[in-house]
Scaffold this active site. Structure first.
Site, PDB file in Angstrom:
ATOM      1  N   THR A  95     -61.161 -13.989 118.567  1.00  0.00           N
ATOM      2  CA  THR A  95     -60.812 -13.444 117.255  1.00  0.00           C
ATOM      3  C   THR A  95     -60.965 -14.525 116.180  1.00  0.00           C
ATOM      4  O   THR A  95     -60.448 -14.405 115.079  1.00  0.00           O
ATOM      5  CB  THR A  95     -59.363 -12.892 117.249  1.00  0.00           C
ATOM      6  N   GLY A  96     -61.684 -15.561 116.534  1.00  0.00           N
ATOM      7  CA  GLY A  96     -61.895 -16.663 115.576  1.00  0.00           C
ATOM      8  C   GLY A  96     -63.153 -16.449 114.755  1.00  0.00           C
ATOM      9  O   GLY A  96     -63.983 -15.584 115.038  1.00  0.00           O
ATOM     10  N   ASP A  97     -63.257 -17.289 113.762  1.00  0.00           N
ATOM     11  CA  ASP A  97     -64.367 -17.233 112.817  1.00  0.00           C
ATOM     12  C   ASP A  97     -65.744 -17.346 113.480  1.00  0.00           C
ATOM     13  O   ASP A  97     -66.680 -16.632 113.146  1.00  0.00           O
ATOM     14  CB  ASP A  97     -64.191 -18.446 111.888  1.00  0.00           C
ATOM     15  N   ARG A 106     -55.669 -13.308 121.234  1.00  0.00           N
ATOM     16  CA  ARG A 106     -54.219 -13.123 121.257  1.00  0.00           C
ATOM     17  C   ARG A 106     -53.804 -11.870 120.462  1.00  0.00           C
ATOM     18  O   ARG A 106     -52.773 -11.286 120.727  1.00  0.00           O
ATOM     19  CB  ARG A 106     -53.586 -14.349 120.600  1.00  0.00           C
ATOM     20  N   PHE A 154     -54.278 -17.534 126.159  1.00  0.00           N
ATOM     21  CA  PHE A 154     -54.991 -18.330 127.185  1.00  0.00           C
ATOM     22  C   PHE A 154     -54.320 -19.670 127.462  1.00  0.00           C
ATOM     23  O   PHE A 154     -54.730 -20.392 128.355  1.00  0.00           O
ATOM     24  CB  PHE A 154     -56.467 -18.509 126.809  1.00  0.00           C
ATOM     25  N   ASP A 212     -75.261 -27.954 120.398  1.00  0.00           N
ATOM     26  CA  ASP A 212     -75.525 -28.670 119.160  1.00  0.00           C
ATOM     27  C   ASP A 212     -76.416 -27.710 118.391  1.00  0.00           C
ATOM     28  O   ASP A 212     -77.605 -27.567 118.722  1.00  0.00           O
ATOM     29  CB  ASP A 212     -76.266 -29.998 119.429  1.00  0.00           C
ATOM     30  N   HIS A 213     -75.849 -27.021 117.412  1.00  0.00           N
ATOM     31  CA  HIS A 213     -76.600 -25.891 116.852  1.00  0.00           C
ATOM     32  C   HIS A 213     -77.888 -26.352 116.157  1.00  0.00           C
ATOM     33  O   HIS A 213     -78.789 -25.555 115.951  1.00  0.00           O
ATOM     34  CB  HIS A 213     -75.723 -25.018 115.950  1.00  0.00           C
ATOM     35  N   GLU A 253     -76.054 -31.651 102.073  1.00  0.00           N
ATOM     36  CA  GLU A 253     -75.345 -30.377 101.908  1.00  0.00           C
ATOM     37  C   GLU A 253     -74.761 -30.273 100.512  1.00  0.00           C
ATOM     38  O   GLU A 253     -74.370 -31.289  99.924  1.00  0.00           O
ATOM     39  CB  GLU A 253     -74.197 -30.279 102.904  1.00  0.00           C
ATOM     40  N   ASP A 288     -69.021 -36.428 112.284  1.00  0.00           N
ATOM     41  CA  ASP A 288     -69.274 -34.988 112.129  1.00  0.00           C
ATOM     42  C   ASP A 288     -70.769 -34.656 112.221  1.00  0.00           C
ATOM     43  O   ASP A 288     -71.134 -33.600 112.733  1.00  0.00           O
ATOM     44  CB  ASP A 288     -68.718 -34.534 110.764  1.00  0.00           C
ATOM     45  N   HIS A 348     -75.807 -34.201 115.519  1.00  0.00           N
ATOM     46  CA  HIS A 348     -77.043 -33.590 115.015  1.00  0.00           C
ATOM     47  C   HIS A 348     -78.133 -34.628 114.690  1.00  0.00           C
ATOM     48  O   HIS A 348     -79.281 -34.475 115.079  1.00  0.00           O
ATOM     49  CB  HIS A 348     -76.769 -32.775 113.750  1.00  0.00           C
ATOM     50  N   LYS A 361     -72.002 -34.593 101.933  1.00  0.00           N
ATOM     51  CA  LYS A 361     -71.484 -33.324 101.407  1.00  0.00           C
ATOM     52  C   LYS A 361     -71.412 -33.402  99.890  1.00  0.00           C
ATOM     53  O   LYS A 361     -71.376 -34.490  99.318  1.00  0.00           O
ATOM     54  CB  LYS A 361     -70.093 -33.066 101.981  1.00  0.00           C
TER      55      LYS A 361
HETATM   56  C1  BG6 Z   1     -71.470 -28.807 111.467  1.00  0.00           C
HETATM   57  C2  BG6 Z   1     -70.595 -29.751 110.721  1.00  0.00           C
HETATM   58  O1  BG6 Z   1     -71.686 -29.256 112.769  1.00  0.00           O
HETATM   59  O2  BG6 Z   1     -72.723 -28.682 110.796  1.00  0.00           O
HETATM   60  C3  BG6 Z   1     -70.394 -29.301 109.294  1.00  0.00           C
HETATM   61  O3  BG6 Z   1     -69.329 -29.839 111.364  1.00  0.00           O
HETATM   62  C4  BG6 Z   1     -71.725 -29.076 108.623  1.00  0.00           C
HETATM   63  O4  BG6 Z   1     -69.607 -30.224 108.551  1.00  0.00           O
HETATM   64  C5  BG6 Z   1     -72.611 -28.172 109.474  1.00  0.00           C
HETATM   65  O5  BG6 Z   1     -71.492 -28.473 107.360  1.00  0.00           O
HETATM   66  C6  BG6 Z   1     -74.001 -28.092 108.890  1.00  0.00           C
HETATM   67  O6  BG6 Z   1     -74.727 -27.124 109.567  1.00  0.00           O
HETATM   68  P1  BG6 Z   1     -75.939 -26.376 108.891  1.00  0.00           P
HETATM   69  O7  BG6 Z   1     -76.513 -25.527 109.964  1.00  0.00           O
HETATM   70  O8  BG6 Z   1     -75.373 -25.596 107.734  1.00  0.00           O
HETATM   71  O9  BG6 Z   1     -76.872 -27.440 108.412  1.00  0.00           O
END
Ligand code: BG6
Length: 466
Positions: free
Chosen positions: A12-14, A44, A87, A170-171, A209, A228, A233, A323
């Site tokens: 139920t999280g973001d 929950r 959980f 690691d997106h 960013e 971060d 990344h 940022k």
């Molecule tokens: C996340 C960081 O891993 O990546 C954030 O915790 C950051 O602080 C974000 O804003 C950036 O991701 P993207 O895909 O928007 O470049």
């Protein structure tokens, strides 16, 4: 594998609402999920199946890449099971086991979309779930707050799951142009053969960013840009840019070559630290919610690093992230050496976001009678072309698909994480010893001017091609 069960803790999280379920909906709409694939949501809050799916519907409408369709969503919601459960209470896991059995749900992939402090308790609880230990687990960053906590987390997970069944997200590895790096480098002799210190002057990797810390002040103030963004990344991207050619582009082959790059990074003790690191904090950061009034956390970092191997001898790798800057831009810039001091350098720019593409700057003779040499460019904008109207899948969509297909090359590995934590920690320690300053910069600016000066001292300049 047949009959896969994908369980999300933190349902139920973001993250689940904004990313995971819209990504699964996209996979569903493209018929990329087997008929017997199930999604179990652990949360929950007091939902039942129908009220949960009703809530998810709005998120899918808003965040899915592919259009919402009633019939598709109905098929999608049939895959979803909602289990209301705390959980953190180990007594609840027998009930979870019984639930799986009652619905014939097996072949598990668990997604821990929860804070890392809960990883251990969930892994412990899963001991009560039959065959859970044969399953896979996907975890989110931040993986620990430092090397010691990352090691402790890893130990907790490895006590239960097999080492190569632990997938770290690691997106950035799911971003289209990050995946494209290997094709650009290794499928084009024109680049492959000049990808070294003989021809390359310097490399830049930027992740800029416009957003600030938003509602994550508490987490971010403990973390800062180095932990971060750089530790994960940016080091992942650096290792993809600098790696030797792997024998295949899959799993272990890729990981090993990436790890070799990290190991070859010039050691922190050999860096001239004052000429290698610039840290900044945006004005008014200290007024952000949950940020300390006297916080010295960096919201910007620029580094000058070296990969000390034969291929990259003395080639600076400039990386920066920050940022509240004046643009959102993620790119890799390769500047080649000039063959002639009077003409501009060849530059290869790989745009990762917000647009995706490849830009190449080169020299030609000015058209007409003149013999003057001028600079021109070829600009391939992938995200502008029709081709992309198909719509590049979002990072999470690719990563979830890779997890379902058990393709580990899309995830970062523990040994990479461990090494980059240790590197960033040594950097931070050295910066503390040498009392490196924290520069301030205005919101909506390019970042601290000292980051420009870092490059200028070496006759370089951050990419000015827009
Ligand atoms: C996340 C960081 O891993 O990546 C954030 O915790 C950051 O602080 C974000 O804003 C950036 O991701 P993207 O895909 O928007 O470049």
């Amino acid at each position: 594998m047949e009959n896969l069960t994908f369980t999300i803790f933190g349902g139920t999280g973001d993250l689940t609402f904004r990313k995971l379920l819209p990504a699964f909906y996209n996979l569903q709409a493209q018929k990329k999920l087997a008929d017997d694939f199930s999604i179990v949501i652990i949360g929950r809050r007091a939902y039942d199946h129908d009220s949960y799916c009703e809530e998810v519907k709005d998120w899918v409408k808003k965040f899915a890449r592919l259009p919402y369709r009633i019939d598709e969503y109905e098929r999608f919601s049939k895959r979803i099971h909602y289990v209301q459960m705390d959980f953190t209470d180990l007594n609840n896991y027998e009930m979870l086991d019984a639930f799986y059995k009652a619905h014939h749900l097996k072949n598990h992939i668990f997604y821990f979309a929860v804070a890392p402090r809960f990883f251990a308790v969930i892994a412990k609880g899963l001991e009560k779930v039959e065959n859970a230990c044969l399953g896979k687990v996907i975890i989110e960053k931040p993986f620990g707050e430092d090397l010691a906590s990352a090691k402790a987390l890893n130990k907790d997970l490895e006590a239960f799951f097999t080492k190569n069944h632990i997938f770290h997200i690691d997106h950035y590895l799911g971003k289209e142009m990050v995946r494209n790096m290997q094709a650009i480098r290794f499928m084009n002799p024109i680049f492959q053969d000049v990808w070294n210190a003989k021809y390359i002057e310097h490399v830049q990797i930027s992740a800029l960013e416009t957003v600030g810390v938003e509602n994550r002040g508490g987490y971010y103030d403990q973390s800062g840009a180095l932990k971060d963004m750089v530790q994960n990344h940016l080091f992942q991207i650096l290792s993809l840019v600098a790696m030797e050619q792997p024998s295949t582009f899959f799993g272990e082959d890729m990981h090993q070559k990436q790890l070799d790059v990290l190991h070859a990074l010039r050691s922190v003790e050999k860096l001239d630290i004052h000429d290698s690191v610039v840290l900044g904090q945006y004005f008014h950061y200290q007024n952000e919610n949950q940020v300390k009034d006297d916080s010295m956390t960096e919201t910007y970092a620029a580094l000058r690093l070296f990969v000390d191997n034969e291929r990259w001898k003395d080639v600076p790798f400039y990386i920066r992230t920050g940022k509240k800057l004046n643009r959102r831009e993620m790119e890799i810039v390769i500047t080649f050496k000039r063959t002639n001091p009077d003409v501009d350098a060849n530059v290869l720019l790989i745009r990762i976001q917000p647009t995706e593409g490849v830009y190449f700057q080169f020299n030609i003779k000015k058209p007409g009678d003149s013999d003057e040499i001028i600079t021109t460019s070829m600009d391939f904008c992938q995200s502008c072309s029709d081709f992309n109207r198909i719509n590049t899948p979002e990072a999470y969509e690719r990563l979830l698909q890779a997890a379902v297909q058990q393709d580990t090359s899309w995830f970062s590995k523990w040994d990479q994480i461990e090494y980059s934590w240790s590197y960033v920690e040594q950097l931070k320690e050295r910066m503390k010893q040498e009392q490196l300053p924290l520069f301030t910069y205005m919101a909506d600016s390019d970042g601290p001017k000292e980051a420009d000066e870092l490059l200028m001292r070496h006759h370089h300049k951050w990419n000015s091609i827009s």
